[in-house]
Write a protein that holds these residues in place. Structure first.
Motif, PDB file in Angstrom:
ATOM      1  N   MET A   1     -47.792 -30.962  -8.576  1.00  0.00           N
ATOM      2  CA  MET A   1     -48.045 -29.533  -8.857  1.00  0.00           C
ATOM      3  C   MET A   1     -47.148 -29.061  -9.994  1.00  0.00           C
ATOM      4  O   MET A   1     -46.034 -29.545 -10.175  1.00  0.00           O
ATOM      5  N   SER A   2     -47.682 -28.122 -10.767  1.00  0.00           N
ATOM      6  CA  SER A   2     -46.891 -27.611 -11.891  1.00  0.00           C
ATOM      7  C   SER A   2     -46.158 -26.351 -11.440  1.00  0.00           C
ATOM      8  O   SER A   2     -46.563 -25.235 -11.699  1.00  0.00           O
ATOM      9  N   ALA A   3     -45.042 -26.578 -10.766  1.00  0.00           N
ATOM     10  CA  ALA A   3     -44.372 -25.442 -10.123  1.00  0.00           C
ATOM     11  C   ALA A   3     -43.509 -24.678 -11.106  1.00  0.00           C
ATOM     12  O   ALA A   3     -42.329 -24.433 -10.864  1.00  0.00           O
ATOM     13  N   THR A   4     -44.112 -24.313 -12.230  1.00  0.00           N
ATOM     14  CA  THR A   4     -43.377 -23.539 -13.215  1.00  0.00           C
ATOM     15  C   THR A   4     -43.047 -22.160 -12.641  1.00  0.00           C
ATOM     16  O   THR A   4     -43.871 -21.549 -11.972  1.00  0.00           O
ATOM     17  N   GLU A   6     -42.722 -18.360 -12.370  1.00  0.00           N
ATOM     18  CA  GLU A   6     -43.473 -17.260 -12.962  1.00  0.00           C
ATOM     19  C   GLU A   6     -42.520 -16.349 -13.719  1.00  0.00           C
ATOM     20  O   GLU A   6     -41.374 -16.160 -13.319  1.00  0.00           O
ATOM     21  N   LYS A   7     -43.035 -15.785 -14.811  1.00  0.00           N
ATOM     22  CA  LYS A   7     -42.214 -14.825 -15.564  1.00  0.00           C
ATOM     23  C   LYS A   7     -42.564 -13.420 -15.121  1.00  0.00           C
ATOM     24  O   LYS A   7     -43.645 -12.930 -15.432  1.00  0.00           O
TER      25      LYS A   7
END
Lengths: 528, 528
Positions: A1-4, A6-7
């Motif tokens: 998963m791309s657990a970037t 959030e901004k």
């Protein structure tokens, strides 16, 4: 998963509406031009008739000679003007306005002029120019401003001051935006015309980019009583509103709070109300617990001895003016209108007015022709998503009123109040609020009954007329025969005299249907 | 005249939306219940599939046992969670959000959850409860919060922290609002079902106030590539955007600014662009004059050598999945779909997808059945004011495609992009933006041509079939007669053998239309 991550960030109201200009009606250059004219004209009318001033409104749209997509809009009024200290923010700060009070105004969101300026800024980039003098101001002020979108504050590009030697008051706004006149023209002309219909006391001059001038001259000096600011009605409170009211009130006792801060509540009623629900009248409202507040809201909503909401602070069009308007635009054979009693929607009084027009020059169509107004502004877009459309197309069984489509039927619906539950800030359609839907439906039924009676009477008249005509047709013949018979008698009867006598007898019986007939020959000639 | 001074004031974004909740879809208790479910489910999906997580979503609505108008909504996801420091503002501050970036998300306004909480606060008055753990968080946080409407900031009513022993991540939101289940039920069920259709990789469980449980189980583990954040495309800039970008860029030379801050622009193209329009590539972008900025915007919009907008950061549904979806719900005889190439709307890439379904179980109706989606969320209200409705009902002449109404015709339109020009913050209909209208129209024409071909082929097949059938019908008789004739000849012909031979000859000619026919008797029996 791309657990970037959030901004998260916060944006200003100006940036919100800059990013989402479509929700305010600025979806494309044609619509934006229409919306810009509307917003500025509505501000101009709010600055005049809402303060008892007979409006003189000058609207002009010019096309830039080089950049053909650029239009310069200018709207000038003779209204109350804007005090100098408020000019920059009134035009350069989103959600800063004079419209955030309980008063019937065309503008309600406090967004319109700012949206026009924002849109101009995005598409053309010139500052807007505002020239204004408040009533009795010795000076006329001019500002050229832009909006700092990030910070939501005005950028003053330049400022000027002149002596006000003529005592002029009013406001003039000039703004350059990207537009599309050829696609917007018809809607803008319709808008101006339909505005003029409900403001017959206004002078409106409109100069188009094609150099045409449309002039709607004042036809009456009588201006309807201006709307006035009011207090909320107890039937429309919510928890949030009551908390705000309590935090702002100077009343130290519950009884004073209830009787001073709401409309429709005197001291006697306030006491009876508080006793009924077990509140201590001398309690400080600021000390109410959460549970007490909930109970208070529930009680305020259900207690039925408060006076009905007042309407005297509202400014409806009035049934007479609606009938005049319908007659003048649609030239129907039948017209009627009704101004309903005020109702309450969330603490706001609302009056619904309904007009009906039938036959005459109205072309039969498969659907009702619907003319919508809210706080005296015509609504031209998004008809099918308006609550009034739901009423006329779904709730009403027109066959009950003797109407079978295609039919030449038009319905006008006007909603006025201190709050209008528009579906969008573009002010084009009204949400399905049950109390409003019910009022519109009752209003439509009322005028539809009136039409039904008219149609029934017309049908009966036509039958009686046919009957009378059938009889009268034979009057000359009967008279002649009687006269011939009478020749043998001692008293000779004059044939013509007899004819008139029989005719009078028949006319006595069917007279109301025979207004235009003065001799049996009117029919004999008419028929043969 | 009543020249009372106007009262100007500023309101907070929270107060603006509190006063105008209708524009966010909270017009009445039924609509509010639907809207609340939508907003929370869309947040849950954005927290999962948009980050490559297979979604497990649990939705529950309970009716209060005493206050029958009160509903408790709870939505739980297994998404990326919300970092603790952002929880209060993400739910308690209007216009604070993670959605204000260039990425395809269901939520775009950053308003939804806050509107649900505001509406609950107005109508019920209980704080909302948020439980969340970000990925890899060792703790689970719970907050009970309300919104300070005047100040637009969260009020933290209580807070809890627990150890996260199971490694759970996700968010759960519980909020009590006034609702009307009986009137909202059908729309909410439709909404959940139509959401499930385009997210076949999700588990969705919905518990209704009636105690029913609707379960949509995952049918595939394949999740579409998540959308990614992107940069604006040069064809979609406006003056305001370019000013913001210049104020924020670290680039000190125009050439670096153009090639780094936009998508679709490399160094070579940037240089060619700047040379063509006479800009000095080494100039500091912060020193551009007003006139130069205007020219730059115009040039960026018209230069046609930039790469086409990329679509790889978007996440369309895909033609295959649309066909599967249409087949499974509508069970038509014909289905087709197309994913169009990306276009640019104001710096945002947008992909339009169109599906068509015809015949089969679709009931013929007077109008096209239109299924609308935007960024994978179904749009159920305000159809008639949507640009897609305009296209299918006004722009397309269906008779050209061989369709005469009443017809069994359904069109699905999906728009995905980093910006969707909704007409309102309630996200129900899409504005008439020319580039989008054109894309939808082209898409509809494309699938309509495919339907036209199918219908033409079907008609030809039917004709050929009729012709072949007519011939084959007589094969046994012809064979019999030939056999009888042949009796006199030296070589005797078997009647049955002859029958099959003639049949094979005919079938050779018309074979493609006679797949299911293996003997002339199939037809003879079928016909007689």
């Amino acid at each position: 998963m791309s657990a970037t991550a959030e901004k998260f960030r916060s944006i200003s109201p100006a940036e919100f509406f800059y990013r989402n200009k479509e929700i305010a009606g600025f979806a494309n250059p044609a619509r934006a031009l229409y919306q810009a004219v509307r917003e500025l004209v509505e501000n101009a009318l709010d600055a005049t008739d809402a303060h008892g001033i007979l409006p003189n409104i000058e609207v002009s749209i010019e096309r830039d000679s080089v950049k053909q997509y650029v239009y310069r809009i200018s709207v000038k009024d003779n209204g109350i003007g804007i005090p100098e200290k408020y000019i920059p923010e009134a035009f350069g700060k989103v959600l800063f306005s004079s419209k955030y009070v309980l008063r019937q105004t065309r503008g309600l969101f406090g967004l319109g002029a700012k949206m026009v300026i924002l849109y101009g800024q995005m598409t053309v980039g010139e500052p807007a120019e505002i020239i204004s003098a408040a009533i009795n101001s010795r000076r006329i002020y001019s500002y050229r401003i832009m909006i700092d979108v990030r910070e939501n504050k005005p950028i003053i590009v330049s400022k000027g001051v002149w002596p006000n030697n003529t005592g002029w008051h009013g406001t003039m706004v000039k703004v350059a935006i990207e537009g599309d006149w050829s696609r917007a023209k018809q809607k803008i002309l319709d808008y101006i015309k339909r505005t003029a219909i409900v403001t017959p006391y206004a002078n409106i001059v409109f100069k188009t980019p094609d150099g045409e001038i449309y002039t709607y001259l004042r036809v009456t000096e009588t201006i309807p009583p201006p709307p006035r600011e009011t207090k909320p009605h107890p039937h429309g409170v919510d928890l949030e509103l009551i908390k705000t009211m309590i935090s702002e009130t100077k009343a130290q006792r519950l009884i004073d709070f209830i009787s001073e801060e709401f409309q429709g509540v005197g001291n006697v009623i306030a006491e009876r109300f508080l006793t009924k629900y077990g509140f201590d009248p001398s309690k400080d409202p600021k000390t109410l617990s959460k549970e007490e507040l909930e109970l208070l809201v529930k009680a305020l909503k259900e207690f039925n001895e408060f006076r009905k909401p007042r309407a005297d602070h509202l400014s409806p069009i009035g049934a007479e003016l609606i009938k005049i308007g319908l007659n003048s635009i649609l030239k129907p054979e039948f017209v009627d209108a009704v101004t309903r009693k005020p109702v309450v929607y969330e603490g706001h009084s609302i009056i619904v007015e309904v007009g009906i027009a039938y036959g005459g020059s109205i072309q039969p169509s498969e659907e009702v022709v619907l003319l919508r107004y809210a706080n005296k502004i015509p609504l031209l877009y998004d008809e099918k998503s308006d609550v009034a459309w739901k009423v006329v197309s779904e709730n009403i069984d027109w066959s009950y009123y003797g109407i079978v489509f295609p039919a030449p039927l038009a319905i006008l619906v006007h909603i006025c109040g201190t709050k209008i539950p528009y579906k969008g800030v573009g002010k084009e359609s009204i949400a399905e609020v049950p109390v409003i839907e019910k009022e519109i439906e009752e209003g439509v039924r009322q005028v539809a009954r009136s039409l039904k009676l008219y149609l029934a009477r017309k049908q009966k008249e036509e039958e009686m007329m046919r009957k009378a005509v059938t009889i009268i047709k034979y009057v000359p013949e009967v008279a002649r025969n009687l006269a011939v018979l009478s020749k043998a008698n001692p008293v000779r009867i004059d044939e013509k005299e007899l004819e008139m006598k029989i005719f009078e007898l028949v006319k006595h019986k069917y007279g109301e249907y025979l207004n235009n007939i003065s001799s049996p020959y009117d029919i004999v000639i008419g028929i043969e």
